[in-house]
Write a protein that holds these residues in place. Structure first.
Motif, PDB file in Angstrom:
ATOM      1  N   TRP A  71      27.543  47.155  31.104  1.00  0.00           N
ATOM      2  CA  TRP A  71      28.094  47.082  32.292  1.00  0.00           C
ATOM      3  C   TRP A  71      29.222  45.925  32.183  1.00  0.00           C
ATOM      4  O   TRP A  71      28.974  44.967  32.023  1.00  0.00           O
ATOM      5  N   TYR A  72      30.233  46.153  33.193  1.00  0.00           N
ATOM      6  CA  TYR A  72      31.199  45.353  33.395  1.00  0.00           C
ATOM      7  C   TYR A  72      31.572  45.231  34.955  1.00  0.00           C
ATOM      8  O   TYR A  72      31.628  46.302  35.476  1.00  0.00           O
ATOM      9  N   TYR A  73      31.831  44.405  35.561  1.00  0.00           N
ATOM     10  CA  TYR A  73      32.573  44.357  36.824  1.00  0.00           C
ATOM     11  C   TYR A  73      34.009  44.081  36.646  1.00  0.00           C
ATOM     12  O   TYR A  73      34.576  43.134  36.312  1.00  0.00           O
ATOM     13  N   VAL A  74      34.807  45.205  37.025  1.00  0.00           N
ATOM     14  CA  VAL A  74      36.394  45.248  36.927  1.00  0.00           C
ATOM     15  C   VAL A  74      36.853  45.398  38.184  1.00  0.00           C
ATOM     16  O   VAL A  74      36.345  45.864  39.314  1.00  0.00           O
ATOM     17  N   THR A  75      38.063  44.699  38.463  1.00  0.00           N
ATOM     18  CA  THR A  75      38.554  44.726  39.618  1.00  0.00           C
ATOM     19  C   THR A  75      40.170  44.625  39.356  1.00  0.00           C
ATOM     20  O   THR A  75      40.693  44.197  38.419  1.00  0.00           O
ATOM     21  N   LEU A  76      40.848  45.323  40.266  1.00  0.00           N
ATOM     22  CA  LEU A  76      42.299  45.321  40.293  1.00  0.00           C
ATOM     23  C   LEU A  76      42.827  44.870  41.612  1.00  0.00           C
ATOM     24  O   LEU A  76      42.176  45.238  42.604  1.00  0.00           O
ATOM     25  N   THR A  77      43.627  44.027  41.621  1.00  0.00           N
ATOM     26  CA  THR A  77      44.253  43.588  42.926  1.00  0.00           C
ATOM     27  C   THR A  77      45.912  43.679  43.075  1.00  0.00           C
ATOM     28  O   THR A  77      46.413  43.797  41.855  1.00  0.00           O
ATOM     29  N   TYR A  78      46.302  44.001  44.125  1.00  0.00           N
ATOM     30  CA  TYR A  78      47.772  44.012  44.274  1.00  0.00           C
ATOM     31  C   TYR A  78      48.156  43.211  45.696  1.00  0.00           C
ATOM     32  O   TYR A  78      47.543  43.766  46.621  1.00  0.00           O
ATOM     33  N   SER A  79      48.732  42.082  45.385  1.00  0.00           N
ATOM     34  CA  SER A  79      49.170  41.166  46.699  1.00  0.00           C
ATOM     35  C   SER A  79      50.562  41.383  47.197  1.00  0.00           C
ATOM     36  O   SER A  79      51.449  41.187  46.500  1.00  0.00           O
ATOM     37  N   ALA A  80      50.697  41.893  48.329  1.00  0.00           N
ATOM     38  CA  ALA A  80      52.171  41.818  48.932  1.00  0.00           C
ATOM     39  C   ALA A  80      52.835  40.728  48.980  1.00  0.00           C
ATOM     40  O   ALA A  80      53.945  40.555  48.787  1.00  0.00           O
ATOM     41  N   LYS A  81      52.115  39.730  49.260  1.00  0.00           N
ATOM     42  CA  LYS A  81      52.534  38.374  49.240  1.00  0.00           C
ATOM     43  C   LYS A  81      53.099  37.726  48.104  1.00  0.00           C
ATOM     44  O   LYS A  81      54.255  37.327  47.877  1.00  0.00           O
ATOM     45  N   THR A  82      52.257  37.923  47.049  1.00  0.00           N
ATOM     46  CA  THR A  82      52.881  37.326  45.540  1.00  0.00           C
ATOM     47  C   THR A  82      53.630  38.388  44.747  1.00  0.00           C
ATOM     48  O   THR A  82      54.092  38.114  43.743  1.00  0.00           O
ATOM     49  N   LYS A  83      53.424  39.617  44.938  1.00  0.00           N
ATOM     50  CA  LYS A  83      54.151  40.754  44.381  1.00  0.00           C
ATOM     51  C   LYS A  83      53.426  41.090  42.895  1.00  0.00           C
ATOM     52  O   LYS A  83      53.972  41.187  41.857  1.00  0.00           O
ATOM     53  N   LYS A  84      52.008  40.546  42.557  1.00  0.00           N
ATOM     54  CA  LYS A  84      51.504  40.842  41.522  1.00  0.00           C
ATOM     55  C   LYS A  84      50.164  41.669  41.518  1.00  0.00           C
ATOM     56  O   LYS A  84      49.734  41.848  42.404  1.00  0.00           O
ATOM     57  N   LEU A  85      50.464  42.324  40.374  1.00  0.00           N
ATOM     58  CA  LEU A  85      49.086  43.297  40.016  1.00  0.00           C
ATOM     59  C   LEU A  85      48.353  42.796  39.023  1.00  0.00           C
ATOM     60  O   LEU A  85      48.902  42.346  37.937  1.00  0.00           O
ATOM     61  N   THR A  86      47.086  42.378  39.582  1.00  0.00           N
ATOM     62  CA  THR A  86      46.128  41.700  38.545  1.00  0.00           C
ATOM     63  C   THR A  86      45.049  42.318  38.307  1.00  0.00           C
ATOM     64  O   THR A  86      44.383  43.217  38.968  1.00  0.00           O
ATOM     65  N   LEU A  87      44.507  42.273  37.134  1.00  0.00           N
ATOM     66  CA  LEU A  87      43.169  42.929  36.293  1.00  0.00           C
ATOM     67  C   LEU A  87      42.150  41.735  36.233  1.00  0.00           C
ATOM     68  O   LEU A  87      42.514  40.634  35.750  1.00  0.00           O
ATOM     69  N   TYR A  88      41.066  42.113  36.626  1.00  0.00           N
ATOM     70  CA  TYR A  88      40.000  41.239  36.251  1.00  0.00           C
ATOM     71  C   TYR A  88      38.717  41.774  35.747  1.00  0.00           C
ATOM     72  O   TYR A  88      38.429  42.732  35.882  1.00  0.00           O
ATOM     73  N   LEU A  89      38.156  41.078  34.652  1.00  0.00           N
ATOM     74  CA  LEU A  89      37.011  41.581  34.059  1.00  0.00           C
ATOM     75  C   LEU A  89      35.724  40.580  34.310  1.00  0.00           C
ATOM     76  O   LEU A  89      36.013  39.480  34.041  1.00  0.00           O
ATOM     77  N   ASP A  90      35.009  40.900  34.814  1.00  0.00           N
ATOM     78  CA  ASP A  90      33.558  40.018  34.899  1.00  0.00           C
ATOM     79  C   ASP A  90      34.032  38.718  35.996  1.00  0.00           C
ATOM     80  O   ASP A  90      33.521  37.783  35.400  1.00  0.00           O
ATOM     81  N   GLY A  91      34.925  39.065  36.931  1.00  0.00           N
ATOM     82  CA  GLY A  91      35.500  38.020  37.788  1.00  0.00           C
ATOM     83  C   GLY A  91      36.450  37.072  37.166  1.00  0.00           C
ATOM     84  O   GLY A  91      36.998  36.225  37.786  1.00  0.00           O
ATOM     85  N   GLU A  92      37.035  37.295  35.989  1.00  0.00           N
ATOM     86  CA  GLU A  92      37.931  36.386  35.241  1.00  0.00           C
ATOM     87  C   GLU A  92      39.234  37.213  35.162  1.00  0.00           C
ATOM     88  O   GLU A  92      39.071  38.403  34.496  1.00  0.00           O
ATOM     89  N   MET A  93      40.495  36.506  35.158  1.00  0.00           N
ATOM     90  CA  MET A  93      41.623  37.355  35.211  1.00  0.00           C
ATOM     91  C   MET A  93      41.862  37.854  33.800  1.00  0.00           C
ATOM     92  O   MET A  93      41.549  37.051  32.717  1.00  0.00           O
ATOM     93  N   ASP A  94      42.212  39.096  33.575  1.00  0.00           N
ATOM     94  CA  ASP A  94      42.233  39.577  32.128  1.00  0.00           C
ATOM     95  C   ASP A  94      43.705  40.401  32.057  1.00  0.00           C
ATOM     96  O   ASP A  94      43.976  40.570  30.900  1.00  0.00           O
ATOM     97  N   GLY A  95      44.500  40.370  32.994  1.00  0.00           N
ATOM     98  CA  GLY A  95      45.840  40.708  32.940  1.00  0.00           C
ATOM     99  C   GLY A  95      46.650  40.674  34.427  1.00  0.00           C
ATOM    100  O   GLY A  95      46.038  40.674  35.154  1.00  0.00           O
ATOM    101  N   GLU A  96      48.010  40.562  33.956  1.00  0.00           N
ATOM    102  CA  GLU A  96      48.718  40.477  35.352  1.00  0.00           C
ATOM    103  C   GLU A  96      50.295  40.812  35.077  1.00  0.00           C
ATOM    104  O   GLU A  96      50.705  40.761  34.077  1.00  0.00           O
ATOM    105  N   GLY A  97      50.937  41.456  36.136  1.00  0.00           N
ATOM    106  CA  GLY A  97      52.196  41.871  35.951  1.00  0.00           C
ATOM    107  C   GLY A  97      52.928  41.459  37.419  1.00  0.00           C
ATOM    108  O   GLY A  97      52.211  41.700  38.352  1.00  0.00           O
TER     109      GLY A  97
END
Length: 168
Positions: A71-97
């Protein structure tokens, strides 16, 4: 009908357990506007996300290899403020663009869970959450620790109790 999900910023999170980590598997997506997946664009066995932005695609891959049957807790965020797409794995950043063109909603369509087109999830999802804002690192960690809904007194538990009383 599909959900009308067209926020400027976005967070999608879920617990996921892959029975097999090979190939592309979309687990939350909306037509061709965005997809949260594993294994896209040669990211075999790693998190991957794609969004439409500035009339094109932006895809971001994770750095960590995902193990099957864990089991993993996976999260994707997109921020209109920073213009970043970010992936998280178990609460830690795992990738960003960078997505300077913003999150576009040009295709519309239904929100799908566990599949898109012929790309099916091989595994299980639990506690799928979607916000119309980009959560901070601390908020993602808090959401990951949040207690699940307690079933006592809820419709599912109540119906189960009724069925057991009826001998069904």
């Amino acid at each position: 009908n599909g959900a009308d999900i067209t926020p400027e910023s976005l967070t999608m999170a879920t617990w996921v357990n892959f029975s097999d980590t090979s190939g592309r598997q979309d687990f939350i997506s909306r037509n061709d506007d965005f997809a949260f997946s594993i294994g896209g664009n040669d990211q075999n066995g790693k998190l991957w996300a794609v969004i439409t932005t500035a009339g094109d695609w932006l895809d971001v891959g994770g750095a960590t290899a995902i193990e099957a049957n864990k089991w993993y807790y996976v999260t994707l965020t997109y921020s209109a403020k920073t213009k970043k797409l970010t992936l998280y794995l178990d609460g830690e950043m795992d990738g960003e663009g960078d997505a300077p063109g913003g999150l576009e909603h040009r295709n519309g369509g239904a929100l799908t869970i566990g599949t898109y087109d012929t790309r099916y999830l091989k595994g299980k999802l639990d506690e799928i959450k979607i916000w119309d804002e980009a959560l901070s690192d601390d908020e993602i960690k808090e959401a990951m620790k949040a207690a699940p809904v307690q079933p006592a007194g809820k419709l599912g538990a109540t119906w189960g109790e009724v069925k057991s009383l009826l001998g069904q």
